[in-house]
Design a protein around this motif. Structure first.
Motif, mmCIF file in Angstrom:
data_model
loop_
_atom_site.group_PDB
_atom_site.id
_atom_site.type_symbol
_atom_site.label_atom_id
_atom_site.label_comp_id
_atom_site.label_asym_id
_atom_site.label_seq_id
_atom_site.Cartn_x
_atom_site.Cartn_y
_atom_site.Cartn_z
ATOM 1 N N VAL A 190 0.841 -1.202 0.000
ATOM 2 C CA VAL A 190 0.000 0.000 0.000
ATOM 3 C C VAL A 190 0.873 1.249 0.000
ATOM 4 N N ALA A 191 1.922 1.235 0.815
ATOM 5 C CA ALA A 191 2.827 2.387 0.873
ATOM 6 C C ALA A 191 3.582 2.572 -0.443
ATOM 7 N N VAL A 192 4.030 1.487 -1.034
ATOM 8 C CA VAL A 192 4.768 1.565 -2.306
ATOM 9 C C VAL A 192 3.858 2.118 -3.406
ATOM 10 N N ALA A 193 2.593 1.748 -3.414
ATOM 11 C CA ALA A 193 1.666 2.267 -4.432
ATOM 12 C C ALA A 193 1.516 3.776 -4.298
ATOM 13 N N GLY A 194 1.453 4.259 -3.081
ATOM 14 C CA GLY A 194 1.374 5.706 -2.879
ATOM 15 C C GLY A 194 2.616 6.416 -3.372
ATOM 16 N N VAL A 195 3.769 5.835 -3.092
ATOM 17 C CA VAL A 195 5.028 6.430 -3.544
ATOM 18 C C VAL A 195 5.107 6.425 -5.067
ATOM 19 N N LEU A 196 4.712 5.313 -5.693
ATOM 20 C CA LEU A 196 4.746 5.228 -7.156
ATOM 21 C C LEU A 196 3.808 6.246 -7.798
ATOM 22 N N ARG A 197 2.636 6.412 -7.230
ATOM 23 C CA ARG A 197 1.679 7.384 -7.779
ATOM 24 C C ARG A 197 2.214 8.799 -7.671
ATOM 25 N N LEU B 190 -1.410 4.614 -13.566
ATOM 26 C CA LEU B 190 -2.044 3.610 -12.703
ATOM 27 C C LEU B 190 -2.230 2.290 -13.438
ATOM 28 N N ILE B 191 -2.551 2.366 -14.715
ATOM 29 C CA ILE B 191 -2.707 1.141 -15.505
ATOM 30 C C ILE B 191 -1.371 0.414 -15.624
ATOM 31 N N ALA B 192 -0.293 1.171 -15.831
ATOM 32 C CA ALA B 192 1.034 0.555 -15.943
ATOM 33 C C ALA B 192 1.443 -0.108 -14.629
ATOM 34 N N VAL B 193 1.187 0.564 -13.506
ATOM 35 C CA VAL B 193 1.503 -0.027 -12.201
ATOM 36 C C VAL B 193 0.685 -1.292 -11.974
ATOM 37 N N ALA B 194 -0.596 -1.244 -12.317
ATOM 38 C CA ALA B 194 -1.467 -2.411 -12.121
ATOM 39 C C ALA B 194 -1.018 -3.586 -12.981
ATOM 40 N N ILE B 195 -0.675 -3.333 -14.213
ATOM 41 C CA ILE B 195 -0.236 -4.430 -15.092
ATOM 42 C C ILE B 195 1.068 -5.023 -14.589
ATOM 43 N N PHE B 196 2.015 -4.161 -14.188
ATOM 44 C CA PHE B 196 3.300 -4.663 -13.704
ATOM 45 C C PHE B 196 3.126 -5.548 -12.471
ATOM 46 N N PHE B 197 2.345 -5.077 -11.504
ATOM 47 C CA PHE B 197 2.210 -5.854 -10.277
ATOM 48 C C PHE B 197 1.294 -7.060 -10.438
ATOM 49 N N GLY C 135 -1.368 -5.463 -1.999
ATOM 50 C CA GLY C 135 -1.417 -4.124 -1.414
ATOM 51 C C GLY C 135 -1.292 -3.045 -2.469
ATOM 52 N N VAL C 136 -0.346 -3.228 -3.376
ATOM 53 C CA VAL C 136 -0.174 -2.251 -4.456
ATOM 54 C C VAL C 136 -1.415 -2.212 -5.337
ATOM 55 N N LEU C 137 -1.951 -3.374 -5.689
ATOM 56 C CA LEU C 137 -3.098 -3.423 -6.588
ATOM 57 C C LEU C 137 -4.355 -2.847 -5.945
ATOM 58 N N LEU C 138 -4.563 -3.103 -4.671
ATOM 59 C CA LEU C 138 -5.744 -2.561 -4.010
ATOM 60 C C LEU C 138 -5.653 -1.038 -3.893
ATOM 61 N N ARG C 139 -4.489 -0.534 -3.574
ATOM 62 C CA ARG C 139 -4.314 0.921 -3.485
ATOM 63 C C ARG C 139 -4.403 1.555 -4.880
ATOM 64 N N THR C 140 -3.904 0.887 -5.890
ATOM 65 C CA THR C 140 -4.018 1.391 -7.253
ATOM 66 C C THR C 140 -5.481 1.416 -7.688
ATOM 67 N N LEU C 141 -6.246 0.403 -7.285
ATOM 68 C CA LEU C 141 -7.676 0.397 -7.562
ATOM 69 C C LEU C 141 -8.356 1.586 -6.890
ATOM 70 N N TRP C 142 -7.966 1.881 -5.675
ATOM 71 C CA TRP C 142 -8.530 3.030 -4.971
ATOM 72 C C TRP C 142 -8.167 4.343 -5.673
ATOM 73 N N PHE C 143 -6.907 4.450 -6.121
ATOM 74 C CA PHE C 143 -6.482 5.652 -6.848
ATOM 75 C C PHE C 143 -7.252 5.795 -8.153
#
Length: 174
Positions: free
Chosen positions: A92-99, A118-125, A149-157
Motif C-alpha cells: 500500500v505504501a509503495v503504491a502511494g510512492v509510485l503514484r 495507474l494502468i502501468a503499475v497495475a499491469i506490472f504488479f 497491497g499495491v493493486l488494491l491501493r491502485t484500484l482506490w487511486f
C-alpha cells in the motif's frame, strides 16, 4: 546449397510481393489513394486501446479478489496467515510512492483523460503476482500479498481518478 543462396527464394518472394503491392496501389482508384489512411490507423489503434482498457477495468476486481483469496488460503494452510498484513501494508505504501512519483515526474498526467500511470503499475504488479505459486516458499507468502497491497491501493487511486471533477472546455450547453 550454400549459405548465401539459402535465403534467395525468400528474398525473391518478398520482392515479388512488394512489386505486386506497388502495382495494386498504382492501379487503385484515386479515392482509395486520397483516403486518410494514417488517421484511420490512429482511430483503429485508439479503438483497440479503449477496448483493452474496458476489459482491464471489468476484469481487474474479480481477478484481484479470486487470487487474493487463493493466496490467503495458501497462507492459512501453511499457518502463516499472521504474516499477511506486513507485506500488504508495504505494498500500500509503495503504491502511494509510485503514484506521487509518477505525478511529480510528468505534470501532464494530472490532467490526462486516462490514468496510464495507474494502468502501468497495475499491469506490472499483476504480472508480478500471477506466478506467485511458483516462487520459493517465502516468496509465495510475501510477494503476492505485497502485490495485493499495491493493486488494491491502485484500484482506490483509479476510483478517485474517475470520481474527480472533469474539466470542460468552457462552453456549457443549456
Amino acid at each position: 546449397m550454400t549459405a548465401g543462396q539459402s535465403d534467395e527464394p525468400e528474398r525473391i518472394n518478398l520482392d515479388h510481393m512488394m512489386d505486386k503491392a506497388r502495382k495494386l496501389w498504382d492501379r487503385s482508384p484515386q479515392p482509395v489513394k486520397s483516403f486518410p489512411w494514417n488517421r484511420a490507423l490512429e482511430t483503429f489503434i485508439q479503438l483497440i486501446l479503449d477496448l483493452i482498457l474496458a476489459v482491464i477495468k471489468y476484469l481487474y476486481v474479480p481477478v484481484l479478489a479470486v487470487t487474493a483469496l487463493s493466496e490467503m488460503s495458501y497462507c492459512a494452510h501453511e499457518k502463516k496467515l499472521y504474516l499477511v498484513p506486513f507485506p500488504f501494508l508495504v505494498g500500500v505504501a509503495v503504491a502511494g510512492v509510485l503514484r506521487e512519483t509518477a505525478l511529480e515526474s510528468s505534470p501532464l498526467l494530472k490532467n490526462a483523460e486516462v490514468p496510464w500511470h495507474l494502468i502501468a503499475v497495475a499491469i506490472f504488479f499483476m504480472l508480478l503476482k500471477l506466478p506467485g505459486p511458483y516462487f520459493p516458499y517465502w516468496g509465495r507468502i510475501f510477494i503476492p500479498h505485497f502485490a495485493n497491497g499495491v493493486l488494491l491501493r491502485t484500484l482506490w487511486f483509479a476510483f478517485l481518478w474517475y470520481r474527480r471533477p472533469q474539466k470542460t472546455s468552457g462552453t456549457s450547453k443549456l
